[in-house]
Motif scaffolding. Structure first.
Motif, short mmCIF file in Angstrom:
data_model
loop_
_atom_site.label_atom_id
_atom_site.label_comp_id
_atom_site.label_asym_id
_atom_site.label_seq_id
_atom_site.Cartn_x
_atom_site.Cartn_y
_atom_site.Cartn_z
N MET A 101 0.85 -1.20 0.00
CA MET A 101 0.00 0.00 0.00
C MET A 101 0.89 1.25 0.00
SD MET A 101 -2.74 1.27 2.86
CE MET A 101 -3.56 -0.33 2.85
N ILE A 102 0.55 2.19 -0.85
CA ILE A 102 1.35 3.41 -0.94
C ILE A 102 0.95 4.40 0.14
CG2 ILE A 102 -0.20 4.58 -2.57
CD1 ILE A 102 2.38 5.62 -3.96
N HIS A 103 1.93 5.13 0.65
CA HIS A 103 1.68 6.19 1.64
C HIS A 103 2.26 7.49 1.10
CE1 HIS A 103 1.15 8.07 5.59
NE2 HIS A 103 2.33 8.64 5.37
N TYR A 104 1.42 8.52 1.07
CA TYR A 104 1.85 9.82 0.57
C TYR A 104 2.22 10.74 1.73
CZ TYR A 104 -0.27 8.37 -3.85
OH TYR A 104 -0.60 7.69 -5.00
N LYS A 105 3.47 11.18 1.74
CA LYS A 105 3.91 12.16 2.73
C LYS A 105 3.80 13.58 2.19
CE LYS A 105 7.17 9.32 5.35
NZ LYS A 105 8.58 9.20 5.84
N HIS A 106 3.84 13.69 0.87
CA HIS A 106 3.84 15.02 0.24
C HIS A 106 2.68 15.12 -0.74
CE1 HIS A 106 7.81 15.54 1.97
NE2 HIS A 106 8.18 14.41 1.42
N LEU A 107 2.00 16.26 -0.72
CA LEU A 107 0.89 16.49 -1.64
C LEU A 107 1.33 16.42 -3.10
CD1 LEU A 107 -1.12 19.34 0.12
CD2 LEU A 107 -2.01 17.10 -0.55
N ALA A 108 2.54 16.89 -3.36
CA ALA A 108 3.04 16.86 -4.73
C ALA A 108 3.08 15.43 -5.26
CB ALA A 108 4.43 17.49 -4.80
N ASP A 109 3.42 14.47 -4.41
CA ASP A 109 3.47 13.07 -4.84
C ASP A 109 2.07 12.55 -5.15
OD1 ASP A 109 6.21 13.10 -4.45
OD2 ASP A 109 6.09 12.30 -2.41
N LEU A 110 1.10 12.92 -4.32
CA LEU A 110 -0.29 12.52 -4.56
C LEU A 110 -0.78 13.08 -5.89
CD1 LEU A 110 -3.00 11.27 -3.45
CD2 LEU A 110 -3.46 13.50 -2.46
N HIS A 111 -0.49 14.34 -6.15
CA HIS A 111 -0.92 14.98 -7.39
C HIS A 111 -0.23 14.34 -8.59
CE1 HIS A 111 -3.16 18.85 -6.28
NE2 HIS A 111 -3.07 18.14 -5.17
N ARG A 112 1.07 14.11 -8.47
CA ARG A 112 1.82 13.53 -9.58
C ARG A 112 1.30 12.14 -9.93
NH1 ARG A 112 6.31 13.46 -7.19
NH2 ARG A 112 6.73 15.68 -7.51
N ALA A 113 1.01 11.34 -8.90
CA ALA A 113 0.55 9.97 -9.14
C ALA A 113 -0.81 9.92 -9.82
CB ALA A 113 0.50 9.21 -7.81
N ASN A 114 -1.59 11.02 -9.71
CA ASN A 114 -2.94 11.03 -10.26
C ASN A 114 -3.11 12.03 -11.40
OD1 ASN A 114 -4.61 9.20 -8.34
ND2 ASN A 114 -3.32 10.41 -6.97
N ASN A 115 -1.96 12.49 -11.92
CA ASN A 115 -1.98 13.40 -13.06
C ASN A 115 -2.76 14.68 -12.79
OD1 ASN A 115 -0.47 11.62 -14.77
ND2 ASN A 115 -2.34 10.40 -15.04
N PHE A 116 -2.70 15.16 -11.55
CA PHE A 116 -3.28 16.45 -11.21
C PHE A 116 -2.22 17.52 -11.43
CE2 PHE A 116 -6.15 14.44 -7.71
CZ PHE A 116 -6.98 13.91 -8.70
N PRO A 117 -2.63 18.76 -11.67
CA PRO A 117 -1.66 19.85 -11.70
C PRO A 117 -0.94 19.95 -10.35
CG PRO A 117 -3.78 20.58 -12.53
CD PRO A 117 -4.01 19.23 -11.92
N ILE A 164 -6.98 4.56 5.77
CA ILE A 164 -6.93 3.89 4.47
C ILE A 164 -8.07 4.40 3.58
CG2 ILE A 164 -7.07 1.67 3.28
CD1 ILE A 164 -5.96 0.39 5.83
N ILE A 165 -7.72 4.82 2.37
CA ILE A 165 -8.68 5.38 1.42
C ILE A 165 -8.53 4.66 0.09
CG2 ILE A 165 -9.46 7.48 0.24
CD1 ILE A 165 -8.06 9.08 2.46
N GLU A 166 -9.64 4.45 -0.58
CA GLU A 166 -9.61 3.91 -1.94
C GLU A 166 -10.72 4.54 -2.75
OE1 GLU A 166 -9.64 -0.40 -4.30
OE2 GLU A 166 -10.05 -0.31 -2.14
N MET A 167 -10.41 5.01 -3.95
CA MET A 167 -11.39 5.59 -4.86
C MET A 167 -11.15 4.99 -6.24
SD MET A 167 -11.28 9.60 -3.81
CE MET A 167 -11.39 10.12 -2.09
N LYS A 168 -12.22 4.55 -6.89
CA LYS A 168 -12.03 3.84 -8.16
C LYS A 168 -13.18 4.12 -9.12
CE LYS A 168 -10.34 -0.22 -7.68
NZ LYS A 168 -10.20 -1.67 -7.36
N ASP A 169 -12.83 4.45 -10.36
CA ASP A 169 -13.81 4.58 -11.45
C ASP A 169 -14.98 5.49 -11.09
OD1 ASP A 169 -12.27 2.74 -12.90
OD2 ASP A 169 -13.32 1.05 -11.98
#
Length: 294
Positions: free
Chosen positions: A1-17, A79-84
């Motif tokens: 399971m991935i853990h995000y410490k930085h918002l930039a990593d969360l955005h990058r992983a989901n193709n957000f600006p 723990i969070i999960e969002m799909k489709d």
């Protein structure tokens, strides 16, 4: 399971600006807004508003209840999960790092909002007017977020987030009242479950009933159950359990031949002195004194 410490990593992983602020991010959800397709945890608080048409949102143990417009809340390391995901209308996601609150009054106040510990199927259902209030606050945050950051920006943004959480607390109380009228009083089902616990002799095998056990039987999270009961009765779940136990203890002390210690064990207390302290706190006299009273 991935853990995000930085918002930039969360955005990058989901193709957000990239986020405008390393500790805070806002995302508008227009029809779709998927955050990963697998479970993740983070160091962030999350506030979300969505009218879900299709897809799956999950945190804790439970899937999202996709009826009407709802807000839901997650805290760091949940723990969070969002799909489709597909939405009927626009929604938003608001993430802020727990360290963003340091030195601000919200750092302490946010801990009193129990809805960060609710299950996702206990999401907040909003009326059209309530939705409008949430969007107004979101747009105020968005204006500051997209504007020039200065020494006032953080306090202004946290002030609006604080207002949003206070409104959510108010709206949850309204929801407790409305949904209780639809589904019956929770305290009645709570009392019935307690009575069955004693009647089925579960207490001999399992010990004292816990808030977690009661919540599981009623298909609610412990925090949601306690808040709902508090709204209905002025008492939390553990207080109502204690009241029930003391009522049973009073009856046994008056009618049974057992000693105080034996009655304590019969009621599921492994520690008779703890039973005696609780009894005196609730009744004003010790079990021995009560037993001797005519």
């Amino acid at each position: 399971m991935i853990h995000y410490k930085h918002l930039a990593d969360l955005h990058r992983a989901n193709n957000f600006p990239p986020p405008e602020n390393p500790m805070l991010s806002l995302t508008r959800c227009d029809n779709t807004c998927t955050i990963g397709d697998r479970e993740f945890t983070s160091d962030f608080y999350m506030i979300g508003f969505k009218k879900l048409k299709a897809g799956m949102i999950k945190y804790g143990r439970t899937n999202y209840d996709n009826q009407n417009g709802s807000m839901y809340f997650a805290k760091p390391r949940q723990i969070i999960e969002m799909k489709d995901l597909q939405f009927e209308e626009d929604g938003f996601l608001l993430f802020f790092h727990e360290d963003y609150l340091n030195g601000h009054v919200l750092h302490t106040e946010i801990k009193k909002y129990n809805f960060f510990d609710y299950e996702v199927n206990e999401a907040l259902h909003l009326s059209p007017r309530e939705e409008q209030i949430m969007w107004e606050l979101y747009r105020k945050i968005e204006t500051e977020y997209n504007g020039t950051q200065d020494e006032y920006s953080r306090n202004i943004i946290l002030g609006h987030i604080g207002s949003m959480l206070q409104y959510c607390q108010r709206f949850y109380k309204r929801q407790f009242i409305n949904r209780a009228e639809l589904s019956g009083k929770t305290v009645s089902r709570f009392s019935e479950t307690l009575a069955n616990y004693f009647k089925d002799s579960s207490i001999e095998d399992k010990g004292l009933p816990t808030v977690n056990y009661m919540a599981e039987q009623l298909h609610l999270s412990p925090r949601y159950l306690s808040d709902l009961l508090k709204q209905e009765t002025g008492k939390t779940a553990i207080e109502l359990i204690h009241i029930y136990l003391i009522s049973e203890a009073k009856n046994l002390l008056k009618t049974a031949d057992q000693s105080v210690a034996e009655i304590a064990y019969l009621l599921g207390f492994e520690n008779p002195p703890y039973f005696s302290r609780l009894f005196k706190k609730e009744v004003g006299v010790s079990p021995n004194q009560y037993k001797k009273m005519a």
